[in-house]
Write a protein that holds these residues in place. Sequence first.
Motif, mmCIF file in Angstrom:
data_model
loop_
_atom_site.group_PDB
_atom_site.id
_atom_site.type_symbol
_atom_site.label_atom_id
_atom_site.label_comp_id
_atom_site.label_asym_id
_atom_site.label_seq_id
_atom_site.Cartn_x
_atom_site.Cartn_y
_atom_site.Cartn_z
ATOM 1 N N LYS A 1 0.857 -1.191 0.000
ATOM 2 C CA LYS A 1 0.000 0.000 0.000
ATOM 3 C C LYS A 1 0.890 1.236 0.000
ATOM 4 O O LYS A 1 1.757 1.375 0.865
ATOM 5 C CB LYS A 1 -0.915 0.020 1.226
ATOM 6 C CG LYS A 1 -1.860 1.196 1.242
ATOM 7 C CD LYS A 1 -2.786 1.140 2.428
ATOM 8 C CE LYS A 1 -3.737 2.331 2.353
ATOM 9 N NZ LYS A 1 -4.633 2.354 3.500
ATOM 10 N N ASP A 2 0.680 2.118 -0.975
ATOM 11 C CA ASP A 2 1.349 3.415 -1.035
ATOM 12 C C ASP A 2 2.869 3.330 -0.886
ATOM 13 O O ASP A 2 3.478 4.090 -0.139
ATOM 14 C CB ASP A 2 0.781 4.352 0.038
ATOM 15 C CG ASP A 2 -0.704 4.610 -0.141
ATOM 16 O OD1 ASP A 2 -1.175 4.597 -1.307
ATOM 17 O OD2 ASP A 2 -1.400 4.807 0.873
ATOM 18 N N GLY A 3 3.485 2.388 -1.583
ATOM 19 C CA GLY A 3 4.932 2.261 -1.552
ATOM 20 C C GLY A 3 5.487 1.449 -0.396
ATOM 21 O O GLY A 3 6.698 1.212 -0.316
ATOM 22 N N GLU A 4 4.624 1.019 0.503
ATOM 23 C CA GLU A 4 5.053 0.151 1.607
ATOM 24 C C GLU A 4 4.750 -1.294 1.238
ATOM 25 O O GLU A 4 3.721 -1.581 0.625
ATOM 26 C CB GLU A 4 4.295 0.487 2.891
ATOM 27 C CG GLU A 4 4.541 1.879 3.398
ATOM 28 C CD GLU A 4 3.714 2.196 4.642
ATOM 29 O OE1 GLU A 4 2.968 1.311 5.127
ATOM 30 O OE2 GLU A 4 3.806 3.331 5.118
ATOM 31 N N ILE A 5 5.650 -2.197 1.629
ATOM 32 C CA ILE A 5 5.404 -3.635 1.458
ATOM 33 C C ILE A 5 5.657 -4.330 2.787
ATOM 34 O O ILE A 5 6.474 -3.880 3.593
ATOM 35 C CB ILE A 5 6.295 -4.263 0.360
ATOM 36 C CG1 ILE A 5 7.771 -4.035 0.654
ATOM 37 C CG2 ILE A 5 5.917 -3.773 -1.013
ATOM 38 C CD1 ILE A 5 8.616 -5.204 0.264
ATOM 39 N N TRP A 6 4.928 -5.418 2.989
ATOM 40 C CA TRP A 6 5.153 -6.255 4.155
ATOM 41 C C TRP A 6 4.609 -7.634 3.843
ATOM 42 O O TRP A 6 3.824 -7.814 2.926
ATOM 43 C CB TRP A 6 4.535 -5.646 5.417
ATOM 44 C CG TRP A 6 3.049 -5.534 5.449
ATOM 45 C CD1 TRP A 6 2.173 -6.384 6.058
ATOM 46 C CD2 TRP A 6 2.236 -4.498 4.857
ATOM 47 N NE1 TRP A 6 0.880 -5.941 5.879
ATOM 48 C CE2 TRP A 6 0.897 -4.787 5.158
ATOM 49 C CE3 TRP A 6 2.523 -3.352 4.100
ATOM 50 C CZ2 TRP A 6 -0.156 -3.986 4.730
ATOM 51 C CZ3 TRP A 6 1.471 -2.554 3.675
ATOM 52 C CH2 TRP A 6 0.156 -2.865 3.992
#
Length: 123
Positions: free
Chosen positions: A32-37
Amino acid sequence: MPRSLDGLVLAPVADQAPGQVGTRTRFTYHEKDGEIWAEYAGGDVARGYLVGTREGDRLDFRYVQLKQDGTTSSGHCASTVVELPDGRVRLEERWEWESQAGGGTSVVEQVGRGVDQVTDSAP
C-alpha cells in the motif's frame, strides 16, 4: 509500475541452506502506497515477517524470522519484481544476514493460480 504484490502468495523455487527459507515456505505479501510487508512460514521457518518499501520494480526490506528450533535471525534484502510470461510475479533477490554471517541470492515466484505449487524452473 509492475502490478501490485498485495494479496499474492509467493514461494522459493529452490531450497536454501538447512534452517532457512525453502520450497515449503510461503510468503503472503501486502502492499500500500509504496510500503510492502509480508508474513511467511513453512519448512524450517516457524514464523517470519518482512517490512520495507517499493519504488517501481525495486523492493528494499528487512526480515526477521523464528526457526523451528527456536532460534531467531534477521537480515536485509533487495529484490527486483519481474512479471513472468504467464502473468505470475517473480522476485529476484539479493539478501544478507545481519544477525549472522552470510548472504546470497534467491528467487521466489507467485504460487500458481489457486494451486499450492511452484514451478521448478530456475531463473
